[in-house]
Design an enzyme around this catalytic site. Structure first.
Site, PDB file in Angstrom:
ATOM      1  N   ASP A  64      14.021  30.954  72.212  1.00  0.00           N
ATOM      2  CA  ASP A  64      13.102  29.902  71.809  1.00  0.00           C
ATOM      3  C   ASP A  64      12.035  29.638  72.865  1.00  0.00           C
ATOM      4  O   ASP A  64      10.910  29.251  72.534  1.00  0.00           O
ATOM      5  CB  ASP A  64      13.876  28.611  71.530  1.00  0.00           C
ATOM      6  CG  ASP A  64      14.776  28.735  70.310  1.00  0.00           C
ATOM      7  OD1 ASP A  64      14.430  29.518  69.402  1.00  0.00           O
ATOM      8  OD2 ASP A  64      15.820  28.071  70.264  1.00  0.00           O
ATOM      9  N   THR A  71       7.016  40.869  79.950  1.00  0.00           N
ATOM     10  CA  THR A  71       6.567  39.800  80.834  1.00  0.00           C
ATOM     11  C   THR A  71       7.324  39.822  82.161  1.00  0.00           C
ATOM     12  O   THR A  71       8.504  40.159  82.221  1.00  0.00           O
ATOM     13  CB  THR A  71       6.743  38.425  80.173  1.00  0.00           C
ATOM     14  OG1 THR A  71       8.118  38.225  79.830  1.00  0.00           O
ATOM     15  CG2 THR A  71       5.911  38.335  78.905  1.00  0.00           C
TER      16      THR A  71
END
Length: 533
Positions: A194, A167
């Site tokens: 997370d 990404t």
């Protein structure tokens, strides 16, 4: 010989003559020393591996230098096969192990290979093609390196093909999941912390609801579970979700759980404000103390991971409390409670039984026998709070191994709502210290904990803005409390910490969706040291 029939032979493992048995009915491969003639009976030193924890089996070349040094001199021309499998280590870690079995006859070697490969081929839960998202910036910025060095070789060994996306900006994983054809994949893997998991979670849930025609902005909508599982390769700063579902944030352990095709269903909470979805939460919703920490730390990203410690100390010293009203629907379907000291473990009885009872409630409501929300009585608590926390899981991490709510369950359709009322700074410190030891952290007069299916929070200082929500609350609950004197704190409102992200709206409506997503995990196993293979 078929794969359904038991198989037993005398083979060589390292320098030892061993009896090796394969029982397809029990799905178990075992071997033990047998120096004398015959196979004998397994002793206490017998080794075993479930078929479900064998990564792969391959024929081994025995004609190299490794086997010409006299090690196999009793065999004129040995034939061998190697079993790649899971080996348990301390602290709930899994390791990749290899065991090579040798025999003097080629047909026997091929028989073992064929039978084992047939049994592995029958395991339909294992992924064959995965979509992998790597966050190269999260944690210490080691995501790409961790994947290439520690995870990719294991996927190759297990013949798992992957499509990897590194990404480049925030929410790229979420946007991608909305656009691509997800039918091509057996699961989604996120490499990061997370925050990366949250991106994948929102993308997968959102895509599933869009395809099913479900309006996510409707607080009472019945969300549709996604058929795809999510795998987490921990590469963040805390990796709370991974630690709370596997029991460790070890990379190799997580990769092996994905390879063997483990599956763990997990609750998800939807967070709404004025009929609009704000976010989904799987770990912590925190208002007050934890909300102030995350909001303050966002301004100090230049400090790196130290910003959390700095903001935590600053927030503790500020000692702000916030006035408001918490309304909640108790989770009467659950068979556990927040203080029963029964943590969620692999094969959890509480999660299984609670889901069954919740489904029975929903069937009654569906057939018009009763409307469970109207029959059950909502509870109301109002006052001044230092913190309001709602946890769908224990929220354990290396710093707090037992978590914010040690007995919270991953898939029981409920959240543990923890209310910390205004108290002295010393007493609040005593409460925080309990997170790091074995004492009951709810054993304080100023702490209340409830297991809930839904809850709402209305800030005292947001009554005008949230008048619609308040009027709905009054209509449902009637008069709930007398007017309180205005809060003495200079700050009127906090923010919500939603799995590490800041929610600016203080008044929210939360609902728990039972076992909405599945992970490549099996829950936390009891920490026992297994015999070496």
């Amino acid at each position: 010989m078929g794969a359904a029939e038991p198989l037993r032979s005398v083979l060589w493992v390292k320098r030892q003559r061993c009896a090796v048995s394969l029982d397809p009915a029990r799905a178990l491969l075992r071997w033990w020393r047998c120096p004398g003639p015959g196979a004998g009976a397994p002793g206490a030193d017998a080794c075993c591996v479930p078929i479900s924890e064998i990564i792969t089996v391959e024929e081994t070349d025995t004609h190299g230098k490794r086997y010409s040094s006299g090690k196999w001199q009793k065999m004129e021309k040995p034939f061998a096969f190697t079993v790649h499998c899971v080996k348990r280590a301390r602290r709930r870690r899994w390791k990749w192990a290899q065991v090579t079995f040798c025999c003097a006859e080629e047909p026997l070697c091929h028989l073992w290979l064929r039978v084992l490969q047939e049994l592995l081929g029958a395991l339909t839960s294992r992924p064959k093609h995965l979509l992998v998202f790597i966050n190269p910036f999260g944690g210490k910025g080691q995501g790409k390196r961790i994947y290439e060095r520690k995870v990719a070789p294991l996927f190759t060994l297990a013949s798992v093909t992957t499509e990897v996306i590194v990404t480049e900006h925030a929410n790229q994983a979420k946007e991608t999941l909305y656009e691509i054809n997800t039918d091509r994949y057996d699961g989604i893997v996120c490499v990061g912390g997370d925050g990366m998991f949250s991106e994948v979670l929102h993308g997968l849930i959102g895509r599933t609801q869009r395809d099913a025609g479900v309006d996510q902005n409707q607080p009472r909508a019945a969300l549709v579970p996604s058929p795809l599982r999510i795998g987490i390769i921990p590469a963040g700063s805390t990796d709370c979700v991974c630690f709370s579902t596997v029991g460790t944030n070890d990379v190799e352990t997580s990769a092996l759980h994905i390879i063997v095709g483990d599956s763990l269903s997990m609750d998800v909470s939807s967070v709404h404000h004025h009929g609009a979805l704000l976010r989904y939460s799987v770990s912590l919703l925190g208002y007050g103390f934890y909300g102030d920490i995350i909001k303050d730390s966002e301004k100090k990203r230049w400090m790196g991971l130290a910003r959390y410690d700095f903001s935590g100390l600053k927030t503790f010293l500020s000692h702000h409390c916030y006035e408001g009203t918490v309304s909640f629907l108790p989770a009467r379907h659950t068979v556990g409670s927040p203080r029963d000291r029964k943590p969620c473990r692999a094969g959890c009885f509480v999660c299984r039984q609670s889901r069954q009872q919740l489904e029975e409630e929903q069937k009654k409501s569906l057939y018009g026998l009763e409307n469970t929300e109207e029959v059950e009585e909502w509870k109301v608590v109002c006052g001044k709070f230092l913190a309001i926390n709602a946890t769908n899981m224990s929220c354990a991490c290396p710093r707090t191994p037992r978590g914010l709510s040690p007995a919270a369950h991953l898939g029981d359709g409920s959240s543990d709502l923890i209310l910390i009322r205004k108290c002295s700074r010393f007493n609040f410190l005593r409460f925080l210290v309990r997170h790091t030891n074995q004492c009951d952290q709810f054993d304080f007069a100023f702490v209340e904990v409830y297991r809930v299916k839904k809850f709402q929070f209305l800030s005292k200082h947001m009554e005008d803005e949230d008048s619609d929500l308040k009027e709905r609350g009054k209509a449902r609950f009637g008069p709930v409390c007398s007017d309180s004197p205005p809060c003495c704190c200079p700050v009127s409102n906090s923010s919500w910490n939603c799995d590490g992200e800041v929610l600016s709206s203080s008044s929210i409506e939360v609902r728990v969706h039972c076992q909405l997503v599945r992970l490549f995990a099996r829950g936390i196993e009891e920490d026992t040291k297994e015999p070496d293979h």
